[in-house]
Design a protein around this motif. Sequence first.
Motif, PDB file in Angstrom:
ATOM      1  N   TYR A 224      23.066 -60.988  47.205  1.00 59.66           N
ATOM      2  CA  TYR A 224      23.135 -60.470  45.838  1.00 59.66           C
ATOM      3  C   TYR A 224      24.546 -60.556  45.276  1.00 59.66           C
ATOM      4  O   TYR A 224      25.527 -60.179  45.926  1.00 59.66           O
ATOM      5  CB  TYR A 224      22.670 -59.010  45.807  1.00 59.66           C
ATOM      6  N   ASP A 225      24.659 -61.074  44.050  1.00 56.85           N
ATOM      7  CA  ASP A 225      25.932 -61.154  43.331  1.00 56.85           C
ATOM      8  C   ASP A 225      25.650 -60.779  41.880  1.00 56.85           C
ATOM      9  O   ASP A 225      24.960 -61.514  41.174  1.00 56.85           O
ATOM     10  CB  ASP A 225      26.512 -62.565  43.423  1.00 56.85           C
ATOM     11  N   PRO A 226      26.158 -59.639  41.410  1.00 59.37           N
ATOM     12  CA  PRO A 226      25.857 -59.190  40.043  1.00 59.37           C
ATOM     13  C   PRO A 226      26.348 -60.145  38.965  1.00 59.37           C
ATOM     14  O   PRO A 226      25.897 -60.073  37.812  1.00 59.37           O
ATOM     15  CB  PRO A 226      26.571 -57.838  39.952  1.00 59.37           C
ATOM     16  N   ASN A 227      27.246 -61.054  39.316  1.00 54.74           N
ATOM     17  CA  ASN A 227      27.815 -61.972  38.330  1.00 54.74           C
ATOM     18  C   ASN A 227      27.079 -63.296  38.232  1.00 54.74           C
ATOM     19  O   ASN A 227      27.457 -64.160  37.437  1.00 54.74           O
ATOM     20  CB  ASN A 227      29.290 -62.230  38.665  1.00 54.74           C
ATOM     21  N   THR A 228      26.050 -63.472  39.056  1.00 55.19           N
ATOM     22  CA  THR A 228      25.326 -64.743  39.064  1.00 55.19           C
ATOM     23  C   THR A 228      23.883 -64.558  38.644  1.00 55.19           C
ATOM     24  O   THR A 228      23.158 -63.761  39.236  1.00 55.19           O
ATOM     25  CB  THR A 228      25.363 -65.374  40.479  1.00 55.19           C
ATOM     26  N   ASN A 229      23.478 -65.282  37.590  1.00 52.06           N
ATOM     27  CA  ASN A 229      22.077 -65.261  37.163  1.00 52.06           C
ATOM     28  C   ASN A 229      21.823 -66.415  36.208  1.00 52.06           C
ATOM     29  O   ASN A 229      22.445 -66.496  35.150  1.00 52.06           O
ATOM     30  CB  ASN A 229      21.719 -63.941  36.473  1.00 52.06           C
ATOM     31  N   THR A 230      20.919 -67.318  36.587  1.00 52.99           N
ATOM     32  CA  THR A 230      20.582 -68.456  35.728  1.00 52.99           C
ATOM     33  C   THR A 230      19.071 -68.557  35.498  1.00 52.99           C
ATOM     34  O   THR A 230      18.577 -69.598  35.081  1.00 52.99           O
ATOM     35  CB  THR A 230      21.097 -69.774  36.336  1.00 52.99           C
ATOM     36  N   VAL A 231      18.331 -67.477  35.772  1.00 50.09           N
ATOM     37  CA  VAL A 231      16.874 -67.515  35.607  1.00 50.09           C
ATOM     38  C   VAL A 231      16.440 -66.633  34.447  1.00 50.09           C
ATOM     39  O   VAL A 231      17.181 -65.768  33.984  1.00 50.09           O
ATOM     40  CB  VAL A 231      16.146 -67.057  36.896  1.00 50.09           C
ATOM     41  N   GLU A 232      15.231 -66.869  33.972  1.00 50.47           N
ATOM     42  CA  GLU A 232      14.682 -66.072  32.872  1.00 50.47           C
ATOM     43  C   GLU A 232      14.504 -64.618  33.285  1.00 50.47           C
ATOM     44  O   GLU A 232      14.327 -64.322  34.470  1.00 50.47           O
ATOM     45  CB  GLU A 232      13.340 -66.656  32.403  1.00 50.47           C
ATOM     46  N   ASP A 233      14.556 -63.717  32.296  1.00 49.80           N
ATOM     47  CA  ASP A 233      14.287 -62.314  32.617  1.00 49.80           C
ATOM     48  C   ASP A 233      12.818 -61.957  32.391  1.00 49.80           C
ATOM     49  O   ASP A 233      12.323 -60.988  32.958  1.00 49.80           O
ATOM     50  CB  ASP A 233      15.200 -61.353  31.841  1.00 49.80           C
ATOM     51  N   MET A 234      12.112 -62.749  31.566  1.00 51.50           N
ATOM     52  CA  MET A 234      10.659 -62.554  31.443  1.00 51.50           C
ATOM     53  C   MET A 234      10.019 -63.829  30.922  1.00 51.50           C
ATOM     54  O   MET A 234      10.678 -64.694  30.351  1.00 51.50           O
ATOM     55  CB  MET A 234      10.313 -61.348  30.564  1.00 51.50           C
ATOM     56  N   ALA A 235       8.713 -63.947  31.161  1.00 51.36           N
ATOM     57  CA  ALA A 235       7.964 -65.102  30.680  1.00 51.36           C
ATOM     58  C   ALA A 235       6.538 -64.672  30.354  1.00 51.36           C
ATOM     59  O   ALA A 235       6.024 -63.701  30.926  1.00 51.36           O
ATOM     60  CB  ALA A 235       7.946 -66.215  31.724  1.00 51.36           C
ATOM     61  N   ASN A 236       5.935 -65.380  29.416  1.00 50.44           N
ATOM     62  CA  ASN A 236       4.519 -65.148  29.122  1.00 50.44           C
ATOM     63  C   ASN A 236       3.843 -66.481  28.857  1.00 50.44           C
ATOM     64  O   ASN A 236       4.500 -67.493  28.603  1.00 50.44           O
ATOM     65  CB  ASN A 236       4.327 -64.182  27.950  1.00 50.44           C
ATOM     66  N   ALA A 237       2.521 -66.498  28.954  1.00 48.13           N
ATOM     67  CA  ALA A 237       1.809 -67.756  28.764  1.00 48.13           C
ATOM     68  C   ALA A 237       0.332 -67.526  28.520  1.00 48.13           C
ATOM     69  O   ALA A 237      -0.231 -66.496  28.912  1.00 48.13           O
ATOM     70  CB  ALA A 237       1.975 -68.642  30.003  1.00 48.13           C
ATOM     71  N   ILE A 238      -0.282 -68.505  27.868  1.00 47.38           N
ATOM     72  CA  ILE A 238      -1.734 -68.604  27.840  1.00 47.38           C
ATOM     73  C   ILE A 238      -2.083 -69.955  28.448  1.00 47.38           C
ATOM     74  O   ILE A 238      -1.520 -70.989  28.061  1.00 47.38           O
ATOM     75  CB  ILE A 238      -2.330 -68.430  26.428  1.00 47.38           C
ATOM     76  N   ILE A 239      -2.940 -69.905  29.444  1.00 49.20           N
ATOM     77  CA  ILE A 239      -3.338 -71.104  30.184  1.00 49.20           C
ATOM     78  C   ILE A 239      -4.809 -71.368  29.898  1.00 49.20           C
ATOM     79  O   ILE A 239      -5.649 -70.478  30.050  1.00 49.20           O
ATOM     80  CB  ILE A 239      -3.101 -70.906  31.697  1.00 49.20           C
ATOM     81  N   ARG A 240      -5.118 -72.591  29.459  1.00 46.60           N
ATOM     82  CA  ARG A 240      -6.493 -72.964  29.162  1.00 46.60           C
ATOM     83  C   ARG A 240      -7.014 -73.909  30.245  1.00 46.60           C
ATOM     84  O   ARG A 240      -6.272 -74.745  30.757  1.00 46.60           O
ATOM     85  CB  ARG A 240      -6.583 -73.634  27.789  1.00 46.60           C
ATOM     86  N   PHE A 241      -8.299 -73.776  30.562  1.00 48.33           N
ATOM     87  CA  PHE A 241      -8.895 -74.584  31.610  1.00 48.33           C
ATOM     88  C   PHE A 241      -9.978 -75.490  31.050  1.00 48.33           C
ATOM     89  O   PHE A 241     -10.506 -75.254  29.957  1.00 48.33           O
ATOM     90  CB  PHE A 241      -9.470 -73.674  32.699  1.00 48.33           C
ATOM     91  N   GLU A 242     -10.306 -76.530  31.807  1.00 46.89           N
ATOM     92  CA  GLU A 242     -11.260 -77.530  31.340  1.00 46.89           C
ATOM     93  C   GLU A 242     -12.647 -76.960  31.096  1.00 46.89           C
ATOM     94  O   GLU A 242     -13.413 -77.489  30.289  1.00 46.89           O
ATOM     95  CB  GLU A 242     -11.337 -78.696  32.334  1.00 46.89           C
ATOM     96  N   ASN A 243     -12.987 -75.863  31.782  1.00 47.71           N
ATOM     97  CA  ASN A 243     -14.314 -75.265  31.602  1.00 47.71           C
ATOM     98  C   ASN A 243     -14.376 -74.292  30.430  1.00 47.71           C
ATOM     99  O   ASN A 243     -15.383 -73.624  30.221  1.00 47.71           O
ATOM    100  CB  ASN A 243     -14.757 -74.561  32.888  1.00 47.71           C
TER     101      ASN A 243
END
Length: 355
Positions: A224-243
């Motif tokens: 852990y390093d409090p000064n390092t962060n290159t990732v998203e803090d949140m994400a959302n999505a809608i995923i559609r399927f072939e059926n």
Amino acid sequence: MGKIKVGVIGAGSISEMHFDSYKHNQDVEIHAVCDINEERAKEKAEKYGAEKFFKSYHDLLADTEIDAVSICTWNNTHAEIAIAALHAGKHVLVEKPLCKTVEEALEIEKAVKNSGGKTLQVGFVRRFGTNTQVLKEFIDAGELGEIYYAKASCLRALGNPGGWFADKERSGGGPLIDLGVHVIDLCWYLMGKPKVKSVSGNAYYNLGNRSNVKNKSFYKAADYDPNTNTVEDMANAIIRFENGASLMVDVSFTLHVKKETMAVSVFGDKGGAEIEPELEIITERNNTILNATPQIDELSFDFVKGFQKEINHFVTCVKGEAETISPVEDGVEIMKMLAGVYESSETGKEIHFDK
């Protein structure tokens, strides 16, 4: 055959679940441990009675006594190690996510097909929860009808583990690839694993890791390093399927939310179900809506028991007595969804997949 000799590659925190589960399986001998931190590999080998320890995974894979390996390393090494292990004639249990990209996932799939029948099991551990397995029996029996919608939230107010989790180069992303992979797979598995058609998603980098926050504890990675962060803090999505079915998901490492939330539900044309926080089946009888709570030991996912069932299943597959319920093909399809969310967020467009 005698005991299955297992090597564990990567001796970080998640490896403990693998070590403990192998230890409690009478058909397994923990034979070797590998970690880039050789001292840590030695410590784990001593703790779990392994005969050998290594710094290089190549050296572990060269050991002809080893039948199978668990890969518990950084996400960016999953593909190369899994492919090398298959080429070395080992059965493979690889922690989720399968890898970082769809291209890597397809290379792993190719290696499995050319392995002469070796098992590669993806670590979708929530498939092995009692609540999941009970609900799947109801779904398979047609109790919920056709599942056409699912919804999943895994929200942390404060919970970026930092270290390699917060380094996109090593992790491939943040809460989506770390937490979202679990709930997306859980829903998709219960929906009958339909082919993904399109993904529309958003990844946000608005809050950082909020290392300034005081008086609230959370899990921190070993590096852990409090000064390092290159990732998203949140994400959302809608995923559609072939059926025609769809899945809505949101996940966070940090968010201005009142409390941590784990909520997973599926909906069919004959009934619905909440899987988390506790299993509840919703149906209709005699023109009345019923909420039915199964009398089972674990209404919520139990990590220790879930991992034990996952490891036991893997060992059974290695022995040739079953085929894995978490094959490489599933890892590829989930990787399409995860990569699709990130690509959609970056381009501002819905991502479509060819049949």
